[in-house]
Design an enzyme around this catalytic site. Structure first.
Site, short mmCIF file in Angstrom:
data_model
loop_
_atom_site.label_atom_id
_atom_site.label_comp_id
_atom_site.label_asym_id
_atom_site.label_seq_id
_atom_site.Cartn_x
_atom_site.Cartn_y
_atom_site.Cartn_z
N GLU A 25 16.16 1.15 49.14
CA GLU A 25 14.91 1.18 48.39
C GLU A 25 13.62 1.19 48.93
OE1 GLU A 25 14.89 -3.92 46.93
OE2 GLU A 25 14.16 -3.74 48.94
N GLU A 51 21.93 -4.99 43.97
CA GLU A 51 21.66 -6.17 43.86
C GLU A 51 21.09 -6.66 43.08
OE1 GLU A 51 18.91 -7.09 47.53
OE2 GLU A 51 20.09 -5.23 48.47
#
Length: 610
Positions: free
Chosen positions: A180, A259
């Site tokens: 991320e 995710e």
């Protein structure tokens, strides 16, 4: 921005001409995965080896498989596996290779996320705290000192996992590069350096990068040639929107959510978080219908045992994460199968490929109530200091990292040599300070509330003690690189700066030598001891901490984690694997005023506020 998007799309075109890892059992073939030459949908669930006792790994992995998953995703936790520089530890709950091998035995592929940054609501985002001992070192940057440490980490991790890579006949089928990063920075040189280190270490399987959806995060967080996947929550409509807004970056690649947040985590002092079964099944149904591979974050959340809970900082407000990481996951913190689990098993089971069948439904893990037992001995933390730490002289206060300390508490002690006037000012508190004068509590300073000063009369001859607890290093955002703990700046009273301190590092790794005395008359921050006996172990339990203030619990030397009466968590999970037939020793560190003097274990957790 238009020029940047064009550059990324050019990179995508270049990526499509690159090798698709056709020699791996799981390969990328244009816009879809193939496994062993056949179209493949990755149905994954996230599970973290340090958050579950290693004795329970097989049980939890078997339950994930029975829910219809074919893959398990896990981070590799650098701070767990290299607790001190150059001293690697892959034993016990840190034995990631065993975790992967058990997954293979249970018929599961593994997606590895080796960091170096993992986020995960984990202390310091998985970075070892010892990195902060090097003045000026910046994590998640092109700082050569940081990159030298990450390079050593990847090489040692590869040595541990090489036989388990799919390229060597194992079950690790994909590896993530960073994590991320598009929500953090824009340093392409840093991303390329991490990418190169992972490749050079020998992770010769398909590589991917994971970011939030949309140009603002995908653009800075992806590299050409690496599979881009996106992270988000919500229902089917939210899933469609996330993929639509990310479409230019995903074109030509298999579509995957790295995710999908089917639950959420708790922070101290905030409401308990859940996500409904209806929302989760809506999104997963959309994934299956649209041939989108997915990873449920989490399938089993587990627990932030010990000091490993992280923290967020939002708008300069510190928000520490609870000990429980149940995450409202399909498999709960105690290993029990939830209604969400059953609904997802039914949904996935109705969409299996030809020849696939669901395994038999495993039994849900049992829990037990531990009858009420008394604590019958105590000692104040100040009286216990000789058994816990040796003092170190310091002209000014310094953070715990300056004393080679990673976690726990740290005590700054000063005997005043002159009368002083004014308020006590300790500067930035990292993270919760208890102020004592001549052993008597005078107040607390809480980083969450921005507290730095305390009006407390002091005179010549008084002993000032500042006991500071590390409540979790920030694990996300721009605050991460500066997460020093303890006190870092000057301590003053009025206009007078205090110097010449005695400092006691208190990692609390070993409580076996505490000088307990009978009774519960110890005052201030104090340790209390008691125990209970079991004729048999009938499952895990949840220790009820209602009636207590704030502190930590150890059972048989296992550090269950932090409790705090501000909620929402009011119980601490103790795994069945940490219980035994016979006597159990319990130690509580109570930092506040309330201590019920007794404890009990419940069958179910309690989430509430006081």
């Amino acid at each position: 921005m238009k020029g940047r998007v064009v550059s990324v799309l050019a990179g995508v075109a270049m990526a499509l001409a690159m090798p698709s890892w056709a020699g791996s059992p799981l390969a990328i073939d244009g816009d879809h995965f193939v496994r062993d030459g056949k179209p493949w949908l990755v149905r994954s669930g996230e599970m973290h080896y340090p958050r579950i006792p290693h004795e329970a790994w097989r049980d939890r992995l078997r339950k994930a498989k029975a829910m219809g998953l074919n893959t398990i995703t896990t981070y590799a936790f650098w701070n767990v596996n290299e607790p001190e520089p150059g001293k690697f530890d892959f034993s016990g709950d840190g034995d990631i290779a065993s975790f992967v091998r058990i997954a293979k035995e249970e018929g599961l592929d593994v997606i590895l996320r080796p960091g170096p940054y993992v986020y995960a609501e984990w202390n310091f985002g998985g970075f070892p705290a010892w990195l902060l001992r090097t003045p000026g070192l910046r994590v998640r940057s092109y700082d050569p000192r940081f990159l030298a440490a990450t390079d050593a980490w990847f090489k040692r991790l590869h040595k541990e996992l090489e036989p388990l890579l799919s390229s060597h006949g194992g079950n690790i089928v994909m590896v993530q590069v960073e994590n991320e990063y598009g929500s953090y920075g824009e340093d392409r040189d840093y991303l390329e350096a991490i990418h190169k280190q992972i490749v050079d270490a020998g992770f010769d399987v398909p590589l991917f990068m994971s970011n939030g959806p949309g140009p603002g995060r995908m653009e800075p967080g992806t590299l050409p040639g690496l599979l881009p996947v996106i992270n988000f929550d919500g229902d089917a409509a939210d899933a469609k929107e996330a993929f639509d807004e990310s479409a230019p970056y995903l074109k030509g690649y298999p579509k995957m959510t790295g995710e999908y947040w089917s639950g959420w985590y708790d922070r101290w002092g905030e409401p308990h978080q859940t996500r409904t079964t209806a929302v989760a099944t809506s999104a997963v149904g959309w994934f299956i219908d649209n041939k989108v591979s997915f990873n449920l974050y989490m399938v089993d959340g587990g627990t932030n045992f010990g000091w490993m809970a992280g923290a967020n900082e939002e708008d300069h407000v510190y928000k520490p994460v609870t000990t429980s990481y149940d995450y409202d996951a399909p498999i709960d913190e105690a290993g029990r199968l939830t209604p969400k689990y059953m609904a997802l098993r039914k949904l996935i089971g109705a969409h299996l490929s030809p020849g696939e069948t669901l395994p038999k439904l495993p039994a849900s893990s049992p829990t037990m109530a531990i009858p009420t037992f008394n604590l019958d001995a105590s000692v104040s933390l100040l009286d216990a200091l000789p058994a816990l730490s040796k003092p170190q002289a310091s002209v000014r206060v310094r953070p715990m990292e300056a004393f080679d300390q990673n976690y726990g508490l740290i005590l700054y002690c000063k005997r005043l040599d002159a009368d002083v006037k004014g308020d006590l000012n300790v500067g930035a508190v990292r993270d919760f300070a208890t102020v004592l004068v001549d052993g008597q509590p005078r107040g607390t300073l809480d980083r969450r509330l921005g507290q730095r000063t305390l009006a407390t009369p002091l005179k010549q001859g008084d002993t000032l003690d500042l006991l500071v607890e590390n409540m979790g290093r920030v694990n996300f955002g721009s605050a991460v690189p500066d997460e020093y703990k303890g006190l870092r700046h000057e301590v003053s009273i009025g206009k007078d700066v205090l110097s010449q301190w005695q400092v006691y590092p208190l990692p609390l790794n070993d409580l076996s030598t505490l000088p307990f005395h009978p009774g519960l008359d110890a005052k201030g921050p104090r340790f209390l001891r008691g125990g209970f006996a079991l004729d048999k172990v009938a499952g895990g339990s949840f220790i009820d901490m209602r009636g207590w203030s704030q502190g930590h619990v150890w059972i048989n030397g296992h550090h269950l984690g932090r409790y705090w009466n501000i909620g929402p968590q009011q119980t601490l999970f103790v795994p069945a694997e940490w219980l035994r037939k016979g006597r159990h020793d319990v130690v509580v560190l109570e930092m506040g005023e309330k201590s019920a003097g007794k404890l009990a274990g419940l069958r179910d957790p309690v989430f509430s506020t006081r």
